[in-house]
Design a protein around this motif. Structure first.
Motif, PDB file in Angstrom:
ATOM      1  N   UNK A  86       0.838  -1.193   0.000  1.00 54.80           N
ATOM      2  CA  UNK A  86       0.000   0.000   0.000  1.00 54.80           C
ATOM      3  C   UNK A  86       0.879   1.251   0.000  1.00 54.80           C
ATOM      4  N   UNK A  87       0.586   2.157  -0.970  1.00 52.92           N
ATOM      5  CA  UNK A  87       1.210   3.483  -0.986  1.00 52.92           C
ATOM      6  C   UNK A  87       0.121   4.482  -0.601  1.00 52.92           C
ATOM      7  N   UNK A  88       0.265   5.107   0.535  1.00 50.79           N
ATOM      8  CA  UNK A  88      -0.785   6.000   1.019  1.00 50.79           C
ATOM      9  C   UNK A  88      -0.642   7.396   0.408  1.00 50.79           C
ATOM     10  N   UNK A  89      -1.785   8.129   0.335  1.00 52.66           N
ATOM     11  CA  UNK A  89      -1.782   9.497  -0.172  1.00 52.66           C
ATOM     12  C   UNK A  89      -1.112  10.430   0.841  1.00 52.66           C
ATOM     13  N   UNK A  90      -0.386  11.384   0.310  1.00 49.34           N
ATOM     14  CA  UNK A  90       0.278  12.361   1.160  1.00 49.34           C
ATOM     15  C   UNK A  90      -0.723  13.463   1.508  1.00 49.34           C
ATOM     16  N   UNK A  91      -0.996  13.718   2.787  1.00 49.20           N
ATOM     17  CA  UNK A  91      -1.993  14.729   3.147  1.00 49.20           C
ATOM     18  C   UNK A  91      -1.419  16.144   3.059  1.00 49.20           C
ATOM     19  N   UNK A  92      -2.179  17.054   2.439  1.00 54.36           N
ATOM     20  CA  UNK A  92      -1.832  18.473   2.437  1.00 54.36           C
ATOM     21  C   UNK A  92      -3.118  19.278   2.614  1.00 54.36           C
ATOM     22  N   UNK A  93      -2.977  20.459   3.144  1.00 55.58           N
ATOM     23  CA  UNK A  93      -4.104  21.383   3.294  1.00 55.58           C
ATOM     24  C   UNK A  93      -3.829  22.616   2.447  1.00 55.58           C
ATOM     25  N   UNK A  94      -4.806  22.979   1.613  1.00 51.72           N
ATOM     26  CA  UNK A  94      -4.676  24.145   0.733  1.00 51.72           C
ATOM     27  C   UNK A  94      -5.738  25.156   1.153  1.00 51.72           C
ATOM     28  N   UNK A  95      -5.305  26.346   1.541  1.00 51.32           N
ATOM     29  CA  UNK A  95      -6.209  27.347   2.100  1.00 51.32           C
ATOM     30  C   UNK A  95      -6.293  28.570   1.200  1.00 51.32           C
ATOM     31  N   UNK A  96      -7.530  29.032   0.927  1.00 51.83           N
ATOM     32  CA  UNK A  96      -7.724  30.258   0.160  1.00 51.83           C
ATOM     33  C   UNK A  96      -7.187  31.443   0.943  1.00 51.83           C
ATOM     34  N   UNK A  97      -6.710  32.453   0.224  1.00 57.95           N
ATOM     35  CA  UNK A  97      -6.209  33.658   0.874  1.00 57.95           C
ATOM     36  C   UNK A  97      -7.131  34.830   0.523  1.00 57.95           C
ATOM     37  N   UNK A  98      -7.167  35.814   1.427  1.00 56.01           N
ATOM     38  CA  UNK A  98      -8.017  36.983   1.218  1.00 56.01           C
ATOM     39  C   UNK A  98      -7.645  37.669  -0.087  1.00 56.01           C
ATOM     40  N   UNK A  99      -8.677  37.993  -0.894  1.00 55.25           N
ATOM     41  CA  UNK A  99      -8.453  38.626  -2.182  1.00 55.25           C
ATOM     42  C   UNK A  99      -9.369  39.825  -2.349  1.00 55.25           C
ATOM     43  N   UNK A 100      -8.860  40.862  -2.940  1.00 55.78           N
ATOM     44  CA  UNK A 100      -9.664  42.002  -3.390  1.00 55.78           C
ATOM     45  C   UNK A 100      -9.280  42.272  -4.830  1.00 55.78           C
ATOM     46  N   UNK A 101     -10.272  42.367  -5.703  1.00 57.19           N
ATOM     47  CA  UNK A 101      -9.958  42.643  -7.106  1.00 57.19           C
ATOM     48  C   UNK A 101     -10.985  43.585  -7.697  1.00 57.19           C
ATOM     49  N   UNK A 102     -10.599  44.206  -8.813  1.00 54.87           N
ATOM     50  CA  UNK A 102     -11.518  45.061  -9.556  1.00 54.87           C
ATOM     51  C   UNK A 102     -12.489  44.183 -10.333  1.00 54.87           C
ATOM     52  N   UNK A 103     -13.704  44.648 -10.481  1.00 58.45           N
ATOM     53  CA  UNK A 103     -14.713  43.905 -11.231  1.00 58.45           C
ATOM     54  C   UNK A 103     -14.240  43.674 -12.663  1.00 58.45           C
ATOM     55  N   UNK A 104     -14.284  42.407 -13.097  1.00 57.78           N
ATOM     56  CA  UNK A 104     -13.922  42.082 -14.476  1.00 57.78           C
ATOM     57  C   UNK A 104     -14.893  41.089 -15.104  1.00 57.78           C
ATOM     58  N   UNK A 105     -15.998  40.818 -14.417  1.00 60.56           N
ATOM     59  CA  UNK A 105     -17.029  39.981 -15.014  1.00 60.56           C
ATOM     60  C   UNK A 105     -16.823  38.489 -14.856  1.00 60.56           C
ATOM     61  N   UNK A 106     -15.797  38.035 -14.127  1.00 58.13           N
ATOM     62  CA  UNK A 106     -15.630  36.594 -13.926  1.00 58.13           C
ATOM     63  C   UNK A 106     -15.348  36.300 -12.462  1.00 58.13           C
ATOM     64  N   UNK A 107     -15.393  35.020 -12.112  1.00 54.05           N
ATOM     65  CA  UNK A 107     -15.270  34.627 -10.701  1.00 54.05           C
ATOM     66  C   UNK A 107     -13.852  34.231 -10.311  1.00 54.05           C
ATOM     67  N   UNK A 108     -12.906  34.221 -11.231  1.00 52.93           N
ATOM     68  CA  UNK A 108     -11.536  33.851 -10.877  1.00 52.93           C
ATOM     69  C   UNK A 108     -10.897  34.922 -10.009  1.00 52.93           C
ATOM     70  N   UNK A 109     -10.261  34.496  -8.934  1.00 50.00           N
ATOM     71  CA  UNK A 109      -9.575  35.430  -8.051  1.00 50.00           C
ATOM     72  C   UNK A 109      -8.173  35.710  -8.589  1.00 50.00           C
ATOM     73  N   UNK A 110      -7.518  36.695  -8.013  1.00 50.37           N
ATOM     74  CA  UNK A 110      -6.182  37.061  -8.478  1.00 50.37           C
ATOM     75  C   UNK A 110      -5.088  36.312  -7.721  1.00 50.37           C
ATOM     76  N   UNK A 111      -5.298  36.048  -6.437  1.00 50.69           N
ATOM     77  CA  UNK A 111      -4.273  35.411  -5.627  1.00 50.69           C
ATOM     78  C   UNK A 111      -4.200  33.914  -5.812  1.00 50.69           C
ATOM     79  N   UNK A 112      -3.142  33.313  -5.308  1.00 51.70           N
ATOM     80  CA  UNK A 112      -2.948  31.864  -5.384  1.00 51.70           C
ATOM     81  C   UNK A 112      -3.065  31.291  -3.975  1.00 51.70           C
ATOM     82  N   UNK A 113      -3.942  30.304  -3.767  1.00 49.09           N
ATOM     83  CA  UNK A 113      -4.081  29.711  -2.435  1.00 49.09           C
ATOM     84  C   UNK A 113      -2.771  29.065  -1.991  1.00 49.09           C
ATOM     85  N   UNK A 114      -2.580  28.960  -0.685  1.00 48.06           N
ATOM     86  CA  UNK A 114      -1.310  28.464  -0.161  1.00 48.06           C
ATOM     87  C   UNK A 114      -1.475  27.108   0.515  1.00 48.06           C
TER      88      UNK A 114
END
Length: 311
Positions: free
Chosen positions: A45-73
């Protein structure tokens, strides 16, 4: 054991999963025991490596889409050597305002650009502190001329204006018009147009000048007098320019369509004799006109298209 294999392969697996092991067993006392070849020895058995990925606070100008500017860590755990994350985060909706939910997502690849996301047990954690803000001012477009002359005592009906906003769309109904034109009194009047979008951004104020001019009594040369208006500059109210006010599209009929067809003919779209029916040929000409004026070519004469027609 000799000749150990994992699901039939002699290479030990590195990806997460469960693999059947088989091997050859050779006893040390060959006089009493026989060798065993390809005998199952259980699971590897090869087990999965656990990681936690957390969203970071973002503020962006309205551009009509839901993609944020920052990269989660990655806030817990680390990637295996050579693996690369491709994480993004998205707002729960694209509308302007506060308290948006940011949710991370994404994949992980190895140095050979192969998706190895399944090797990880990823815990994506959202963040409720996203903000999309709108700092773009709405734009007002005046319908008709910005300078109009009208003879004293005549009636005056202002042609109005249209307003568009990058986030709120058509906000013509929010325009505040100040019109103090009094045609009974000779003078120069100003009509102003202002609008504020839902984010509180103010348009640049647009102004129309209306000159109310007096009648002039001239001798007719035949013993009588005639009444004429003074010379004027700009558009004279009642002139032949048609103001488009209705939304028309395929299937529409009436004088608004006749005037539209006349206008398009004057613009060399060659519709033939205006008949007052908005058919396929008229729609095709409208689309060409919209595209030529950098508008959406949908063939519908709405507020934005009328603003261009009425310039």
């Amino acid at each position: 054991p000799n000749n150990v294999k994992y699901d039939g392969s002699s290479t030990a697996p590195t990806n997460a999963g469960t693999y059947a092991i088989s091997a050859d067993f050779v006893p040390t006392d060959t006089s009493d025991y026989n060798s065993l070849t390809g005998i199952s020895a259980g699971n590897f058995v090869v087990t999965q490596l656990p990681i936690t990925v957390t969203a970071i606070t973002n503020t962006k100008e309205y551009d009509g889409n839901i993609n944020a500017l920052g990269i989660p860590t990655i806030t817990s755990g680390i990637l295996a050597e050579g693996d690369i994350s491709h994480f993004i985060e998205k707002y729960d909706n694209k509308n302007v305002g506060e308290e948006k939910i940011l949710t991370p997502e994404g994949t992980i690849i190895n140095s050979d650009e192969i998706d190895v996301t399944n090797n990880y047990n990823i815990n994506f954690i959202s963040d409720e502190s996203g903000i999309i803000k709108d700092t773009t001012n709405p734009i007002i477009t005046m319908i008709g001329n910005n300078l109009i002359s009208i003879v004293q005592g005549s009636s005056y009906s202002d042609a109005g204006a249209t307003a568009l906003d990058n986030a709120d769309g058509d906000i013509t109904n929010k325009i505040v018009t100040v019109n103090d034109v009094n045609t009974s009194i000779v003078g120069t009047y100003t009509v102003t147009y202002n609008v504020v979008d839902n984010a509180g951004n103010h348009s640049t104020e647009i102004k129309r000048t209306v000159n109310v001019t007096p009648w002039i009594i001239n001798h007719s040369g035949s013993g009588g007098f005639i009444r004429t208006s003074s010379s004027t500059v700009g558009q004279v109210l009642g002139a032949s320019k048609f103001i488009f006010t209705k939304t028309t599209k395929k299937g529409s009929r009436g004088n608004e369509v006749v005037e539209l067809q006349k206008f398009l003919n004057n613009q060399k779209y060659n519709l033939g004799n205006p008949n007052g029916y908005f058919g396929d040929k008229t729609k095709a000409a409208v689309i060409k006109f919209q595209i030529a004026n950098k508008l959406k070519g949908d063939g519908i004469v709405g507020a934005t298209t009328r603003a261009i027609l009425n310039k």
